[in-house]
Design a protein around this motif. Structure first.
Motif, PDB file in Angstrom:
ATOM      1  N   THR A 136       2.590 -19.018 -11.897  1.00 21.26           N
ATOM      2  CA  THR A 136       3.593 -19.689 -12.742  1.00 21.26           C
ATOM      3  C   THR A 136       3.516 -19.312 -14.218  1.00 21.26           C
ATOM      4  OG1 THR A 136       2.136 -21.603 -13.061  1.00 21.26           O
ATOM      5  CG2 THR A 136       3.677 -21.673 -11.194  1.00 21.26           C
ATOM      6  N   ALA A 137       2.543 -18.507 -14.615  1.00 19.10           N
ATOM      7  CA  ALA A 137       2.436 -18.111 -16.025  1.00 19.10           C
ATOM      8  C   ALA A 137       2.944 -16.683 -16.197  1.00 19.10           C
ATOM      9  CB  ALA A 137       0.991 -18.221 -16.502  1.00 19.10           C
ATOM     10  N   LEU A 144      15.943 -13.636 -16.471  1.00 22.70           N
ATOM     11  CA  LEU A 144      16.316 -14.911 -17.076  1.00 22.70           C
ATOM     12  C   LEU A 144      15.631 -16.088 -16.387  1.00 22.70           C
ATOM     13  CD1 LEU A 144      20.157 -14.346 -17.639  1.00 22.70           C
ATOM     14  CD2 LEU A 144      18.286 -14.121 -19.307  1.00 22.70           C
ATOM     15  N   ALA A 145      15.447 -15.972 -15.073  1.00 22.13           N
ATOM     16  CA  ALA A 145      14.808 -17.059 -14.320  1.00 22.13           C
ATOM     17  C   ALA A 145      13.311 -17.084 -14.587  1.00 22.13           C
ATOM     18  CB  ALA A 145      15.064 -16.876 -12.830  1.00 22.13           C
ATOM     19  N   ALA A 146      12.692 -18.254 -14.395  1.00 22.33           N
ATOM     20  CA  ALA A 146      11.243 -18.387 -14.571  1.00 22.33           C
ATOM     21  C   ALA A 146      10.527 -17.383 -13.671  1.00 22.33           C
ATOM     22  CB  ALA A 146      10.814 -19.807 -14.221  1.00 22.33           C
ATOM     23  N   ASN A 147       9.574 -16.666 -14.252  1.00 24.93           N
ATOM     24  CA  ASN A 147       8.907 -15.616 -13.502  1.00 24.93           C
ATOM     25  C   ASN A 147       7.466 -15.444 -13.972  1.00 24.93           C
ATOM     26  OD1 ASN A 147       8.749 -13.092 -15.487  1.00 24.93           O
ATOM     27  ND2 ASN A 147      10.723 -14.113 -15.839  1.00 24.93           N
ATOM     28  N   ASP A 148       6.700 -14.635 -13.251  1.00 31.23           N
ATOM     29  CA  ASP A 148       5.290 -14.414 -13.578  1.00 31.23           C
ATOM     30  C   ASP A 148       5.059 -13.076 -14.263  1.00 31.23           C
ATOM     31  OD1 ASP A 148       5.610 -12.575 -11.557  1.00 31.23           O
ATOM     32  OD2 ASP A 148       3.989 -13.325 -10.291  1.00 31.23           O
ATOM     33  N   GLY A 149       6.130 -12.472 -14.742  1.00 38.01           N
ATOM     34  CA  GLY A 149       6.059 -11.163 -15.357  1.00 38.01           C
ATOM     35  C   GLY A 149       6.558 -10.066 -14.448  1.00 38.01           C
ATOM     36  N   VAL A 150       6.634 -10.365 -13.141  1.00 43.19           N
ATOM     37  CA  VAL A 150       7.089  -9.380 -12.159  1.00 43.19           C
ATOM     38  C   VAL A 150       8.077  -9.992 -11.169  1.00 43.19           C
ATOM     39  CG1 VAL A 150       6.373  -7.789 -10.317  1.00 43.19           C
ATOM     40  CG2 VAL A 150       4.935  -8.071 -12.348  1.00 43.19           C
ATOM     41  N   VAL A 151       7.747 -11.186 -10.677  1.00 37.51           N
ATOM     42  CA  VAL A 151       8.517 -11.829  -9.612  1.00 37.51           C
ATOM     43  C   VAL A 151       8.989 -13.203 -10.076  1.00 37.51           C
ATOM     44  CG1 VAL A 151       8.385 -12.742  -7.258  1.00 37.51           C
ATOM     45  CG2 VAL A 151       7.205 -10.610  -7.835  1.00 37.51           C
ATOM     46  N   THR A 152      10.197 -13.584  -9.700  1.00 35.53           N
ATOM     47  CA  THR A 152      10.676 -14.915 -10.073  1.00 35.53           C
ATOM     48  C   THR A 152      10.001 -15.979  -9.214  1.00 35.53           C
ATOM     49  OG1 THR A 152      12.528 -14.948  -8.508  1.00 35.53           O
ATOM     50  CG2 THR A 152      12.949 -13.996 -10.696  1.00 35.53           C
ATOM     51  N   GLN A 153       9.847 -17.153  -9.784  1.00 39.48           N
ATOM     52  CA  GLN A 153       9.248 -18.258  -9.044  1.00 39.48           C
ATOM     53  C   GLN A 153      10.133 -18.677  -7.872  1.00 39.48           C
ATOM     54  OE1 GLN A 153       7.906 -21.463 -11.601  1.00 39.48           O
ATOM     55  NE2 GLN A 153       7.198 -20.024 -13.158  1.00 39.48           N
ATOM     56  N   ASP A 166       1.049 -23.862  -6.629  1.00 37.96           N
ATOM     57  CA  ASP A 166       1.200 -23.268  -7.957  1.00 37.96           C
ATOM     58  C   ASP A 166      -0.165 -22.935  -8.548  1.00 37.96           C
ATOM     59  OD1 ASP A 166       3.875 -23.671  -7.644  1.00 37.96           O
ATOM     60  OD2 ASP A 166       4.084 -25.181  -9.218  1.00 37.96           O
ATOM     61  N   ILE A 167      -0.255 -21.737  -9.121  1.00 38.09           N
ATOM     62  CA  ILE A 167      -1.455 -21.297  -9.806  1.00 38.09           C
ATOM     63  C   ILE A 167      -1.039 -20.846 -11.214  1.00 38.09           C
ATOM     64  CG2 ILE A 167      -3.399 -19.698  -9.830  1.00 38.09           C
ATOM     65  CD1 ILE A 167      -3.560 -21.521  -7.455  1.00 38.09           C
ATOM     66  N   GLU A 173      -3.110 -11.509 -12.721  1.00 41.03           N
ATOM     67  CA  GLU A 173      -4.338 -12.281 -12.874  1.00 41.03           C
ATOM     68  C   GLU A 173      -4.705 -13.070 -11.618  1.00 41.03           C
ATOM     69  OE1 GLU A 173      -3.855 -13.258 -17.668  1.00 41.03           O
ATOM     70  OE2 GLU A 173      -3.132 -14.674 -16.155  1.00 41.03           O
ATOM     71  N   ILE A 174      -3.746 -13.284 -10.753  1.00 45.06           N
ATOM     72  CA  ILE A 174      -3.978 -14.195  -9.630  1.00 45.06           C
ATOM     73  C   ILE A 174      -5.087 -13.714  -8.695  1.00 45.06           C
ATOM     74  CG2 ILE A 174      -2.235 -13.221  -8.061  1.00 45.06           C
ATOM     75  CD1 ILE A 174      -1.519 -16.270  -7.493  1.00 45.06           C
TER      76      ILE A 174
END
Length: 213
Positions: A136-137, A144-153, A166-167, A173-174
């Motif tokens: 989630t970070a 535009l959608a909330a994403n982790d830098g590569v993939v949208t949530q 959620d991590i 980093e995961i």
């Protein structure tokens, strides 16, 4: 138990060095692949390697989770469960846009929301416990959608038949995250317990059949 590790796009099995260092007493199977060869070509090689192995548990990251999903569907009773991390079960909208600029990129073709691997994956009904860790970070300015830098949530949360956790870390980093490791350890322990219980039931059934036979 056979732990099957499948890395993400443009990564290697070294991605799991931290996780593997904390998970002892298992047979590790590291599936390497080159996404440039195409999803189904890679899938066929992975399937061949796992064909005769029992008690499989998947630990996969990003695109590797899509591979794990398809493999679990074909391997059936050989699979005990799986934990995927930052896996885009709904596909990548960003790939849809970037594919216009890079029309020859095979991986972009494979992870678009309307690609065959993603659409077929949506039709797969999982019959074993399965978890996706949602990172989630992190954030990419190109989405535009909330994403982790590569993939949208939203893509990571696309399936409603799996456990979602959620991590608070980004896409990369995961695989180094302690909370993610704890979830994987817990799911493996539960899978072992289920396998032991089932084996005991099978032995009892055989014994009873022998008595009645």
């Amino acid at each position: 138990m056979n732990l099957v590790y499948i890395h993400g796009n443009h990564a290697t099995a070294d991605s799991f060095n931290f996780i593997r260092s904390k998970l002892c007493g298992h047979n590790d199977i590291l599936l390497e692949y080159d996404s440039g060869h195409g999803f189904y070509s890679n899938h066929a090689r992975m399937l061949e390697r796992l064909a005769d192995l029992p008690d499989l548990f998947f630990v996969a990251h990003s695109l590797g989770g899509i591979h794990a999903l398809h493999l679990a569907a074909e391997l059936g009773e050989q699979v005990l469960g799986g934990v995927t991390m930052s896996t885009p079960y709904g596909g990548s909208e960003a790939a849809e846009m970037v594919a216009c600029l890079l029309p020859f990129s095979q991986v972009l073709k494979d992870i678009r929301p309307r690609s065959a691997p993603i659409l077929e994956g949506k039709r797969i009904a999982l019959n074993v416990p399965w978890t996706n860790l949602v990172s989630t970070a992190g954030a990419s300015p190109f989405m535009l959608a909330a994403n982790d830098g590569v993939v949208t949530q939203d893509s990571m949360r696309h399936r409603d038949d799996i456990r979602l956790i959620d991590i608070a870390c980004n896409h990369f980093e995961i695989v180094l995250n302690q909370e993610a490791l704890a979830v994987i350890q817990s799911e493996i322990a539960q899978a072992k317990k289920r396998a032991t219980t089932q084996a005991s039931r099978d032995r009892s059934a055989v014994f009873l059949a022998q008595l009645l036979g």
